[in-house]
Design a protein around this motif. Structure first.
Motif, mmCIF file in Angstrom:
data_model
loop_
_atom_site.group_PDB
_atom_site.id
_atom_site.type_symbol
_atom_site.label_atom_id
_atom_site.label_comp_id
_atom_site.label_asym_id
_atom_site.label_seq_id
_atom_site.Cartn_x
_atom_site.Cartn_y
_atom_site.Cartn_z
ATOM 1 N N GLU A 1 22.156 45.101 12.889
ATOM 2 C CA GLU A 1 22.132 45.800 11.596
ATOM 3 C C GLU A 1 22.158 44.803 10.442
ATOM 4 O OE1 GLU A 1 25.003 48.699 8.988
ATOM 5 O OE2 GLU A 1 24.938 49.024 11.146
ATOM 6 N N GLU A 2 22.966 43.754 10.571
ATOM 7 C CA GLU A 2 23.022 42.719 9.538
ATOM 8 C C GLU A 2 21.690 41.995 9.414
ATOM 9 O OE1 GLU A 2 26.830 40.248 8.972
ATOM 10 O OE2 GLU A 2 26.774 40.742 11.114
ATOM 11 N N LEU A 3 21.072 41.708 10.548
ATOM 12 C CA LEU A 3 19.808 40.973 10.540
ATOM 13 C C LEU A 3 18.732 41.689 9.735
ATOM 14 C CD1 LEU A 3 19.561 39.602 14.186
ATOM 15 C CD2 LEU A 3 19.917 38.295 12.083
ATOM 16 N N ARG A 4 18.778 42.999 9.709
ATOM 17 C CA ARG A 4 17.770 43.764 8.961
ATOM 18 C C ARG A 4 17.856 43.513 7.453
ATOM 19 N NH1 ARG A 4 18.755 47.482 13.195
ATOM 20 N NH2 ARG A 4 20.335 48.650 12.072
ATOM 21 N N ALA A 5 18.986 43.012 6.976
ATOM 22 C CA ALA A 5 19.144 42.735 5.547
ATOM 23 C C ALA A 5 18.432 41.448 5.132
ATOM 24 C CB ALA A 5 20.627 42.654 5.188
ATOM 25 N N PHE A 6 18.038 40.641 6.102
ATOM 26 C CA PHE A 6 17.385 39.365 5.809
ATOM 27 C C PHE A 6 15.878 39.493 5.995
ATOM 28 C CE2 PHE A 6 21.677 38.283 7.185
ATOM 29 C CZ PHE A 6 22.084 37.443 6.160
ATOM 30 N N ALA A 7 15.138 38.816 5.125
ATOM 31 C CA ALA A 7 13.683 38.814 5.255
ATOM 32 C C ALA A 7 13.260 38.074 6.516
ATOM 33 C CB ALA A 7 13.043 38.164 4.029
ATOM 34 N N MET B 1 34.155 36.653 8.831
ATOM 35 C CA MET B 1 32.888 36.097 8.410
ATOM 36 C C MET B 1 31.865 37.188 8.094
ATOM 37 S SD MET B 1 32.150 32.585 9.006
ATOM 38 C CE MET B 1 33.211 31.242 9.359
ATOM 39 N N ARG B 2 31.907 38.263 8.845
ATOM 40 C CA ARG B 2 30.953 39.348 8.597
ATOM 41 C C ARG B 2 31.126 39.897 7.185
ATOM 42 N NH1 ARG B 2 31.802 42.036 13.119
ATOM 43 N NH2 ARG B 2 30.279 40.736 14.151
ATOM 44 N N GLN B 3 32.368 40.087 6.775
ATOM 45 C CA GLN B 3 32.633 40.605 5.438
ATOM 46 C C GLN B 3 32.141 39.619 4.383
ATOM 47 O OE1 GLN B 3 36.678 41.757 4.601
ATOM 48 N NE2 GLN B 3 36.317 41.826 2.410
ATOM 49 N N HIS B 4 32.355 38.349 4.617
ATOM 50 C CA HIS B 4 31.897 37.317 3.688
ATOM 51 C C HIS B 4 30.369 37.363 3.552
ATOM 52 C CE1 HIS B 4 32.014 33.605 1.442
ATOM 53 N NE2 HIS B 4 31.208 33.025 2.309
ATOM 54 N N ARG B 5 29.669 37.482 4.682
ATOM 55 C CA ARG B 5 28.200 37.571 4.634
ATOM 56 C C ARG B 5 27.771 38.812 3.859
ATOM 57 N NH1 ARG B 5 28.556 35.983 10.326
ATOM 58 N NH2 ARG B 5 28.287 38.156 10.905
ATOM 59 N N GLN B 6 28.466 39.919 4.075
ATOM 60 C CA GLN B 6 28.118 41.156 3.383
ATOM 61 C C GLN B 6 28.321 41.020 1.875
ATOM 62 O OE1 GLN B 6 26.494 43.893 4.587
ATOM 63 N NE2 GLN B 6 26.361 44.303 2.408
ATOM 64 N N GLU B 7 29.404 40.380 1.485
ATOM 65 C CA GLU B 7 29.659 40.169 0.053
ATOM 66 C C GLU B 7 28.569 39.313 -0.587
ATOM 67 O OE1 GLU B 7 33.584 38.515 0.085
ATOM 68 O OE2 GLU B 7 34.534 40.454 0.466
ATOM 69 N N ILE B 8 28.133 38.297 0.129
ATOM 70 C CA ILE B 8 27.060 37.444 -0.383
ATOM 71 C C ILE B 8 25.767 38.246 -0.517
ATOM 72 C CG2 ILE B 8 25.561 35.479 0.166
ATOM 73 C CD1 ILE B 8 28.074 34.175 1.465
ATOM 74 N N LEU B 9 25.433 39.005 0.504
ATOM 75 C CA LEU B 9 24.215 39.827 0.457
ATOM 76 C C LEU B 9 24.266 40.824 -0.692
ATOM 77 C CD1 LEU B 9 23.539 40.510 4.216
ATOM 78 C CD2 LEU B 9 21.988 39.373 2.613
ATOM 79 N N THR B 10 25.386 41.480 -0.860
ATOM 80 C CA THR B 10 25.535 42.461 -1.937
ATOM 81 C C THR B 10 25.348 41.799 -3.290
ATOM 82 O OG1 THR B 10 27.014 43.811 -0.590
ATOM 83 C CG2 THR B 10 27.094 44.150 -2.984
ATOM 84 N N ALA B 11 25.967 40.644 -3.483
ATOM 85 C CA ALA B 11 25.840 39.927 -4.755
ATOM 86 C C ALA B 11 24.395 39.516 -5.008
ATOM 87 C CB ALA B 11 26.755 38.711 -4.764
#
Length: 145
Positions: free
Chosen positions: A80-86, A1-11
């Motif tokens: 670290e992931e949370l920092r990518a979200f507003a 799931m982490r990879q999936h979230r990262q792919e969505i964020l990158t896109a």
């Protein structure tokens, strides 16, 4: 799931404008890291929804198995992931849809993420009822109604 979230964020970061938010639906009776009540509620809602979804129908064979596998694959969101979200918004999935929508919109307004919109209009009963009706209409069309 982490990879999936990262792919969505990158896109999302590569092509659009706006902010990325994380909305986490939680069941208040589940312990941290457990999804027993959430899984049961999801299964019940999917069955009640019937055919009103693009891929997961109420009569899907092995529905419970699919949901259990999804839960087994859940990976907690790391700092670290949370920092990518507003903003991260946690909502009680047992609440009525109108209440959930009101909570999410209020949080987005509180964080300054909807500066072009009139808060009173967004949170008005007529706007929320209209949005809920639009969602119901889409589910009905998906179900062939």
């Amino acid at each position: 799931m982490r990879q999936h979230r990262q792919e969505i964020l990158t896109a999302m970061q590569s092509g659009g404008i706006g902010s990325t938010i994380l909305i986490q639906f939680v069941h208040p009776d589940d312990l941290a890291g457990r999804w027993d009540h959430a899984l049961a509620l999801c299964e019940s809602r999917i069955k009640n929804r019937g055919q009103g979804h693009r891929t997961l129908m109420g009569n899907t064979p092995k529905l419970k198995e699919i949901l259990r596998k999804t839960v087994a694959d859940v990976q907690a969101v790391e700092e670290e992931e949370l920092r990518a979200f507003a903003v991260r918004i946690e909502v009680d999935m047992t609440q009525e849809p109108m209440m959930l929508a009101r909570q999410v919109i209020s949080s987005l307004l509180d964080h300054g993420l909807l500066p072009s919109f009139d808060p009173d209009e967004l949170l008005s009963n007529s706007a929320l009822h209209g949005a809920m009706q639009a969602a119901i209409d889409v589910e009905a069309r998906l179900a062939g109604g």
